[in-house]
Design an enzyme around this catalytic site. Sequence first.
Site, PDB file in Angstrom:
ATOM      1  N   LYS A  57       0.650  -1.124  -0.151  1.00 25.84           N
ATOM      2  CA  LYS A  57       0.010  -0.160   0.002  1.00 25.84           C
ATOM      3  C   LYS A  57       0.786   1.228  -0.020  1.00 25.84           C
ATOM      4  O   LYS A  57       2.053   1.174   0.247  1.00 25.84           O
ATOM      5  CB  LYS A  57      -1.031  -0.010   1.220  1.00 25.84           C
ATOM      6  CG  LYS A  57      -0.181  -0.015   2.620  1.00 25.84           C
ATOM      7  CD  LYS A  57       0.199   1.383   3.172  1.00 25.84           C
ATOM      8  CE  LYS A  57       0.740   1.321   4.508  1.00 25.84           C
ATOM      9  NZ  LYS A  57       1.595   2.580   4.865  1.00 25.84           N
TER      10      LYS A  57
ATOM     11  N   PRO B 205       8.916  -4.224   0.119  1.00 24.83           N
ATOM     12  CA  PRO B 205      10.066  -3.927   0.965  1.00 24.83           C
ATOM     13  C   PRO B 205       9.645  -4.227   2.135  1.00 24.83           C
ATOM     14  O   PRO B 205       8.615  -4.043   2.964  1.00 24.83           O
ATOM     15  CB  PRO B 205      10.240  -2.473   0.626  1.00 24.83           C
ATOM     16  CG  PRO B 205       9.391  -2.248  -0.905  1.00 24.83           C
ATOM     17  CD  PRO B 205       8.509  -3.319  -0.897  1.00 24.83           C
ATOM     18  N   VAL B 206      10.916  -4.524   2.988  1.00 23.87           N
ATOM     19  CA  VAL B 206      10.699  -4.925   4.676  1.00 23.87           C
ATOM     20  C   VAL B 206      11.028  -3.658   5.126  1.00 23.87           C
ATOM     21  O   VAL B 206      11.994  -3.094   4.907  1.00 23.87           O
ATOM     22  CB  VAL B 206      11.498  -6.067   4.872  1.00 23.87           C
ATOM     23  CG1 VAL B 206      11.696  -6.217   6.479  1.00 23.87           C
ATOM     24  CG2 VAL B 206      11.279  -7.207   4.119  1.00 23.87           C
ATOM     25  N   ALA B 207      10.282  -3.272   6.235  1.00 25.11           N
ATOM     26  CA  ALA B 207      10.228  -2.091   6.992  1.00 25.11           C
ATOM     27  C   ALA B 207      10.462  -0.735   6.117  1.00 25.11           C
ATOM     28  O   ALA B 207      11.120  -0.012   6.364  1.00 25.11           O
ATOM     29  CB  ALA B 207      11.512  -2.040   7.999  1.00 25.11           C
TER      30      ALA B 207
ATOM     31  N   GLY C 125       4.550  -6.646   6.086  1.00 32.07           N
ATOM     32  CA  GLY C 125       4.254  -7.301   7.442  1.00 32.07           C
ATOM     33  C   GLY C 125       2.703  -7.592   7.506  1.00 32.07           C
ATOM     34  O   GLY C 125       2.218  -8.558   7.858  1.00 32.07           O
TER      35      GLY C 125
ATOM     36  N   ASP D 188      -2.934  -1.733  10.037  1.00 32.35           N
ATOM     37  CA  ASP D 188      -2.890  -1.728   8.617  1.00 32.35           C
ATOM     38  C   ASP D 188      -3.399  -2.951   8.080  1.00 32.35           C
ATOM     39  O   ASP D 188      -3.536  -3.065   6.702  1.00 32.35           O
ATOM     40  CB  ASP D 188      -1.428  -1.410   8.022  1.00 32.35           C
ATOM     41  CG  ASP D 188      -0.866  -0.158   8.106  1.00 32.35           C
ATOM     42  OD1 ASP D 188      -1.891   0.934   8.490  1.00 32.35           O
ATOM     43  OD2 ASP D 188       0.171   0.069   7.904  1.00 32.35           O
TER      44      ASP D 188
END
Length: 297
Positions: free
Chosen positions: A10, A95-97, A103, A137
């Site tokens: 998102k 993408p992570v973080a 997540g 989220d």
Amino acid sequence: MSVTVRVPAKVNVQLAVGAARPDGFHDLANVFLAVGLYDEVTVTPADELRVTCAGPDAAQVPLDHTNLAARAAIALAGRRGIEPAVHIHIDKDIPVAGGMAGGSADGAGALLACNTLWNAGASRVELLSICAELGSDVPFSLVGGAALGIGRGEQLTVLEVGGTFCWVFAMAERGLSTPAVFREFDRLAEGREIPEPVASADLLQALAKGDVEALAAAVSNDLQPAALSLFPELADTLGAGRGAGALAALVSGSGPTTAFLTRDAESAEKVAAALRASGTCRSVRTAAGPVPGAMVI
């Protein structure tokens, strides 16, 4: 038998943040747009719950029961009185973080996949209730498209969108902690009145009309000053994207991914090329939205 669910990233086209509440959360007016970067979550019967992950930045993904995908399986199994005995495998492309709800996407994906695998019969309403328990989220990751989230962002109203919007996303060299960004927001806001967060009427109208220039003029992110305070180098990335012709540039959510709205797909490729050459980011992706939410494939 296994079940695979594809679930999108998102971007927040508006993130209005209110003052800290007594419970530590903040009231939000959060306008989400789902974009075409996806994780795929596969669940397979197993002797016990375990999580594996492959793809970019997979080494940064927790594989214990703190992973939102694992927590989703545990939550649904608990409601049905069964053991969450599944192998959850995440093929990660979000993408992570990065402030793009990767997540949360995995949590929503695992929840839908387990509901399907177990024939658990959870309704959309029940699934959304579990999502809201998992995180602010997560409900939007299930719903997709475009939506206004209020409360912590988990109370959703689906929005009509009159067109497709083309985006470029620049991934930073390191991550940013969402709680840390909110703490910095509180620190920067100390001593001043924080208005109640409300959705921008101009922004909602721009989405409904599919008007990219009007949307570019209306996008905003109240967390951006806090993200820039913690990660000042992001200003260079934002400047590089604007200089390459992006109509709008902003930090995505709590960051550190930066998002650039472009006129069309051709413009997106030009902005992406300029960002890759700028040396201000780790990697660059293009994507369009809105796209559907979590979906069994």
